[in-house]
Design a protein around this motif. Sequence first.
Motif, PDB file in Angstrom:
ATOM      1  N   ASN A 108       0.162  -1.378   0.083  1.00  0.00           N
ATOM      2  CA  ASN A 108      -0.092   0.039   0.723  1.00  0.00           C
ATOM      3  C   ASN A 108       0.678   1.098  -0.403  1.00  0.00           C
ATOM      4  O   ASN A 108       0.602   2.593  -0.431  1.00  0.00           O
ATOM      5  N   ARG A 109       2.057   1.741   0.318  1.00  0.00           N
ATOM      6  CA  ARG A 109       2.955   2.444   0.617  1.00  0.00           C
ATOM      7  C   ARG A 109       3.766   2.546  -1.139  1.00  0.00           C
ATOM      8  O   ARG A 109       4.552   3.887  -0.776  1.00  0.00           O
ATOM      9  N   GLU A 110       3.427   2.070  -2.038  1.00  0.00           N
ATOM     10  CA  GLU A 110       3.929   2.374  -3.225  1.00  0.00           C
ATOM     11  C   GLU A 110       3.460   3.334  -4.060  1.00  0.00           C
ATOM     12  O   GLU A 110       2.130   3.769  -3.399  1.00  0.00           O
ATOM     13  N   SER A 111       4.355   4.512  -4.056  1.00  0.00           N
ATOM     14  CA  SER A 111       3.758   6.123  -4.351  1.00  0.00           C
ATOM     15  C   SER A 111       4.526   6.458  -5.780  1.00  0.00           C
ATOM     16  O   SER A 111       5.548   5.671  -6.544  1.00  0.00           O
ATOM     17  N   LYS A 119      13.138  13.098  -6.786  1.00  0.00           N
ATOM     18  CA  LYS A 119      14.547  12.558  -8.042  1.00  0.00           C
ATOM     19  C   LYS A 119      14.748  10.673  -8.102  1.00  0.00           C
ATOM     20  O   LYS A 119      15.197  10.415  -8.680  1.00  0.00           O
ATOM     21  N   ASP A 120      14.408  10.411  -6.376  1.00  0.00           N
ATOM     22  CA  ASP A 120      15.197   8.958  -6.176  1.00  0.00           C
ATOM     23  C   ASP A 120      13.474   8.243  -5.804  1.00  0.00           C
ATOM     24  O   ASP A 120      13.180   8.534  -5.260  1.00  0.00           O
ATOM     25  N   PRO A 121      13.821   7.213  -7.343  1.00  0.00           N
ATOM     26  CA  PRO A 121      12.537   6.231  -7.186  1.00  0.00           C
ATOM     27  C   PRO A 121      12.369   5.194  -5.980  1.00  0.00           C
ATOM     28  O   PRO A 121      11.323   4.733  -5.264  1.00  0.00           O
ATOM     29  N   ILE A 122      13.491   5.120  -4.768  1.00  0.00           N
ATOM     30  CA  ILE A 122      13.475   4.092  -3.615  1.00  0.00           C
ATOM     31  C   ILE A 122      12.546   5.041  -2.452  1.00  0.00           C
ATOM     32  O   ILE A 122      12.120   4.525  -1.625  1.00  0.00           O
ATOM     33  N   GLU A 123      13.001   6.108  -3.396  1.00  0.00           N
ATOM     34  CA  GLU A 123      12.110   7.462  -1.912  1.00  0.00           C
ATOM     35  C   GLU A 123      10.782   7.605  -2.300  1.00  0.00           C
ATOM     36  O   GLU A 123       9.917   7.804  -1.606  1.00  0.00           O
ATOM     37  N   ALA A 124       9.764   6.507  -3.264  1.00  0.00           N
ATOM     38  CA  ALA A 124       9.009   6.942  -3.412  1.00  0.00           C
ATOM     39  C   ALA A 124       7.923   5.700  -2.819  1.00  0.00           C
ATOM     40  O   ALA A 124       7.267   4.831  -3.364  1.00  0.00           O
ATOM     41  N   GLN A 125       7.986   6.241  -1.134  1.00  0.00           N
ATOM     42  CA  GLN A 125       7.072   5.821  -0.979  1.00  0.00           C
ATOM     43  C   GLN A 125       6.713   6.379   0.386  1.00  0.00           C
ATOM     44  O   GLN A 125       7.306   6.976   0.947  1.00  0.00           O
ATOM     45  N   ASP A 126       5.975   5.676   0.655  1.00  0.00           N
ATOM     46  CA  ASP A 126       4.618   6.904   1.522  1.00  0.00           C
ATOM     47  C   ASP A 126       3.677   6.238   2.111  1.00  0.00           C
ATOM     48  O   ASP A 126       3.063   5.324   1.921  1.00  0.00           O
ATOM     49  N   LYS A 127       3.254   6.701   3.759  1.00  0.00           N
ATOM     50  CA  LYS A 127       2.231   6.258   4.634  1.00  0.00           C
ATOM     51  C   LYS A 127       0.304   6.870   3.970  1.00  0.00           C
ATOM     52  O   LYS A 127      -0.019   6.035   3.921  1.00  0.00           O
ATOM     53  N   ARG A 196       1.745  -0.534  -7.750  1.00  0.00           N
ATOM     54  CA  ARG A 196       2.603   0.088  -8.874  1.00  0.00           C
ATOM     55  C   ARG A 196       3.826  -0.314  -8.967  1.00  0.00           C
ATOM     56  O   ARG A 196       4.889  -1.280  -8.262  1.00  0.00           O
ATOM     57  N   ASP A 197       4.266  -0.316 -10.636  1.00  0.00           N
ATOM     58  CA  ASP A 197       5.362  -1.282 -11.017  1.00  0.00           C
ATOM     59  C   ASP A 197       7.004  -0.451 -10.393  1.00  0.00           C
ATOM     60  O   ASP A 197       6.370   0.838  -9.879  1.00  0.00           O
ATOM     61  N   THR A 198       8.152  -0.356 -10.943  1.00  0.00           N
ATOM     62  CA  THR A 198       9.224  -0.157 -10.112  1.00  0.00           C
ATOM     63  C   THR A 198       9.854  -0.131 -12.053  1.00  0.00           C
ATOM     64  O   THR A 198      10.861   0.297 -11.943  1.00  0.00           O
ATOM     65  N   ILE A 199       9.258  -0.034 -13.016  1.00  0.00           N
ATOM     66  CA  ILE A 199       9.695   0.082 -14.403  1.00  0.00           C
ATOM     67  C   ILE A 199      10.084   1.911 -14.879  1.00  0.00           C
ATOM     68  O   ILE A 199       8.765   2.712 -13.333  1.00  0.00           O
ATOM     69  N   PRO A 200      11.150   2.285 -15.139  1.00  0.00           N
ATOM     70  CA  PRO A 200      11.398   3.369 -15.741  1.00  0.00           C
ATOM     71  C   PRO A 200       9.920   3.974 -16.430  1.00  0.00           C
ATOM     72  O   PRO A 200       9.459   3.275 -16.900  1.00  0.00           O
ATOM     73  N   LYS A 201       9.794   5.651 -17.084  1.00  0.00           N
ATOM     74  CA  LYS A 201       9.322   6.241 -17.480  1.00  0.00           C
ATOM     75  C   LYS A 201       9.399   5.440 -18.484  1.00  0.00           C
ATOM     76  O   LYS A 201       7.597   5.482 -19.049  1.00  0.00           O
ATOM     77  N   GLU A 202      10.133   5.726 -19.511  1.00  0.00           N
ATOM     78  CA  GLU A 202       9.721   5.408 -21.288  1.00  0.00           C
ATOM     79  C   GLU A 202       9.012   4.128 -20.991  1.00  0.00           C
ATOM     80  O   GLU A 202       8.644   3.547 -22.489  1.00  0.00           O
TER      81      GLU A 202
END
Length: 302
Positions: A108-111, A119-127, A196-202
């Motif tokens: 559920n925290r995938e953001s 700008k860091d995908p690793i930080e794309a997590q939020d409560k 939410r998957d982990t692939i790049p924008k393209e």
Amino acid sequence: MQNDNEIFEEIKHSPDLNPRTEFVNDIRHLLIKKANHIRKVSKIKKLSYYWSVVIASVAMIAWTSLFGGNQYIVKSYHNVMSAFPKNKEEILTASNKNPSVFIYHTHNRESFMPLLKTKDPIEAQDKTKNITLVGAELSSKLNEKNINALHSDTDFEQKLRNRKLDYSKSYDISREEVQRALDKNKDLKLIIDIHRDTIPKEESTVKIDGKNYAKVVFYVSKANKTYFAQSLNLAKTLNDELEKMNPGLSRGVILKDSPNTYNQDIFPELALIGVGGPENTLEEEYRTIEKIAEVIQKITNE
């Protein structure tokens, strides 16, 4: 600004009111004096009203100062609040009657990076600002189409931490809620676990009619020996309809060799969907969700 819980907590822990006896007597005599004056100039009905005020006021002062009235206030508050659902698990089954679609989020925290301004995908997590917003949007779109949908934004990651469990146990935790939803909502026809998957924008984005959309992927677990054929058929149906209506929007159906069943073994119509990646915006996610809602409407009406 304080909320109700904070105010009542302060009342609960505040010292008892113990006004001096002289103060109580002075107040009582003052009120009686005022009431006597009113009696001389008012009708009997009006007099009765003010005497009620006098008695109630004196009683309140005595009750609060001598009998711990503030504790009764707190107790009464908790008695009232206990009538409401105590947690999200109860709210989950009370918020919608006879839903046909149940939506939840094991991770559920995938953001999303634009949402969190990182700008860091690793930080794309939020409560709070996370994939659950996407599930809520799908629930809203389905309800607009007269498809009764129930959405859960349960924080499974917090439950993992509370139980001191590893992240790999996420599906064990979400499984409990899926089973609870099935037990209490007998008309469920479709369950969707949105990620939410982990692939790049393209790879996670496609342009349709000049607008960007988050691409969709459907996962099916090979470990699901109970309902593998049904899960695969569901994924293919959703994928094919989505592609037919919106070519290029889906990344297809992916079979996973993971030993995890993704909970697909407890219900034959459970779809695990990945929508976009960490670089997608909420607007792109919502555009895709509207298309998914259209597909669900189509297959449920057939």
